[in-house]
Design an enzyme around this catalytic site. Structure first.
Site, PDB file in Angstrom:
ATOM      1  N   ARG A 148      -3.240  42.290  26.574  1.00 41.77           N
ATOM      2  CA  ARG A 148      -3.820  41.907  27.868  1.00 41.77           C
ATOM      3  C   ARG A 148      -5.282  41.577  27.623  1.00 41.77           C
ATOM      4  NH1 ARG A 148      -1.005  46.901  28.945  1.00 41.77           N
ATOM      5  NH2 ARG A 148       0.813  46.593  30.302  1.00 41.77           N
ATOM      6  N   LYS A 172      -3.256  50.005  30.271  1.00 42.83           N
ATOM      7  CA  LYS A 172      -3.395  50.436  31.661  1.00 42.83           C
ATOM      8  C   LYS A 172      -3.392  51.963  31.745  1.00 42.83           C
ATOM      9  CE  LYS A 172      -1.376  46.405  33.954  1.00 42.83           C
ATOM     10  NZ  LYS A 172      -0.312  45.932  34.859  1.00 42.83           N
ATOM     11  N   HIS A 244      -3.241  35.586  29.577  1.00 43.10           N
ATOM     12  CA  HIS A 244      -1.924  36.213  29.707  1.00 43.10           C
ATOM     13  C   HIS A 244      -0.809  35.310  29.179  1.00 43.10           C
ATOM     14  CE1 HIS A 244      -0.963  40.150  31.240  1.00 43.10           C
ATOM     15  NE2 HIS A 244       0.191  39.708  31.717  1.00 43.10           N
ATOM     16  N   ARG A 247       0.073  36.277  25.775  1.00 46.56           N
ATOM     17  CA  ARG A 247       0.873  37.520  25.763  1.00 46.56           C
ATOM     18  C   ARG A 247       2.338  37.183  26.057  1.00 46.56           C
ATOM     19  NH1 ARG A 247       0.630  43.197  26.686  1.00 46.56           N
ATOM     20  NH2 ARG A 247       1.750  43.948  28.522  1.00 46.56           N
ATOM     21  N   HIS A 270       4.718  48.245  28.005  1.00 45.91           N
ATOM     22  CA  HIS A 270       5.387  48.334  29.302  1.00 45.91           C
ATOM     23  C   HIS A 270       6.008  49.725  29.466  1.00 45.91           C
ATOM     24  CE1 HIS A 270       6.104  43.688  29.497  1.00 45.91           C
ATOM     25  NE2 HIS A 270       4.916  44.028  29.937  1.00 45.91           N
ATOM     26  N   TYR A 279      11.573  38.509  30.094  1.00 43.19           N
ATOM     27  CA  TYR A 279      11.572  37.535  28.999  1.00 43.19           C
ATOM     28  C   TYR A 279      12.987  37.106  28.615  1.00 43.19           C
ATOM     29  CZ  TYR A 279       6.721  38.784  28.771  1.00 43.19           C
ATOM     30  OH  TYR A 279       5.421  38.994  29.120  1.00 43.19           O
TER      31      TYR A 279
END
Length: 300
Positions: A148, A172, A244, A247, A270, A279
């Site tokens: 990110r 995150k 992004h 990514r 994730h 994806y």
């Protein structure tokens, strides 16, 4: 309890108890501030403890005139979290958002770049300028490690474990993970470190930050966006791309080349495999190839 106090307490809760990132906390606060602004504009004196479903519905109805369904959905989700917090802390007995439904939105598939487009973007970097080596290392890292933009600009020298072929990434909620790094990626980071960064005057407090601006400070998210947008213009790429996009391309290309979805999930950081599964929908031709190759009833 007034709105200012409730919002301050909610922000404190998000920071300390939920451990969310600054960007996530900022988004939650903005969601509540939109509701506060609506109340002020309509001269409604309802407090966080008094506001009811009717007023909330008025706000959502007005919101729908100005923002798209995806943004509406995010704001509704943020407000649900705010009122859930008030219920959790026994300030309220009910959540006025409980029966408010988010608008139906389709699942947005991420934009991706082909390997050729990525090579063209990196090839367009002007290496005659000092920032050229830095920009090449940045794009190689975005694509090579699937970071990110916030993870990229926060990357430190002390996060580089090149002998072990890993970098430590802070994602995150300040959650850390180790991501593999390729030889080519290490090569370009080392060129930047040893030929450009070593000659820079670095401001106090930024000595450990890997990617720096010309003033010796940490790069901003906006600067990374600007670098990428300019390169897209330079090569005449008619796609709306951002950091992004690299990514997304990282994950898509790994999947196309046979990588395990769980491994991609770990590298991307994730929490849920459901997030990574998007994806699977990006390249349907790849899914058809998998079916034809592995299904026992495939045609001879």
């Amino acid at each position: 309890m007034n709105w200012k106090q409730a919002l301050h307490d909610f922000q404190h809760y998000l920071n300390l108890e939920r451990g969310l990132s600054k960007n996530s906390v900022s988004n939650y606060v903005l969601d509540v501030e939109k509701l506060i602004l609506f109340l002020e504009n309509h001269q409604l004196a309802e407090t966080p403890l008094q506001i009811d479903k009717g007023t909330i519905q008025q706000f959502i109805y007005e919101l729908a005139k100005h923002v798209n369904p995806r943004s509406q959905s995010r704001i509704i989700s943020g407000l649900k979290s705010f009122f859930n917090y008030l219920v959790f802390e026994d300030y309220r007995k009910d959540n006025p958002m409980e029966l408010i439904e988010s608008p139906k939105i389709g699942r947005k598939l991420p934009d991706t770049l082909s390997e050729e487009e990525i090579n063209d973007l990196i090839g367009a970097i002007d290496l005659s300028k000092p920032e050229g080596e830095r920009n090449r290392a940045i794009l190689e890292t975005l694509y090579g490690c699937g970071l990110r933009v916030s993870e990229l600009i926060g990357l430190k020298l002390s996060d580089l474990y090149f002998e072990e072929d890993f970098i430590k990434v802070t994602g995150k909620g300040d959650k850390q993970r180790f991501v593999p790094i390729s030889e080519i990626n290490k090569k370009y980071i080392n060129i930047y470190r040893k030929e450009i960064r070593v000659h820079m005057t670095i401001k106090k407090g930024f000595e450990d930050i890997l990617f720096l601006n010309r003033r010796g400070r940490q790069l901003t998210r906006a600067m990374i966006f600007t670098i990428i947008k300019q390169l897209a213009l330079d090569i005449g790429l008619h796609k709306s791309i951002s950091p992004h996009t690299f990514r997304h391309s990282f994950a898509t290309h790994l999947l196309q080349n046979g990588a395990d979805l769980r491994a991609i999930q770990q590298m991307l950081g994730h929490e849920s495999i459901t997030t990574t599964e998007v994806y699977m929908h990006v390249d349907r031709t790849h899914l058809a190839e998998v079916m034809n190759k592995y299904h026992p009833r495939k045609k001879d």
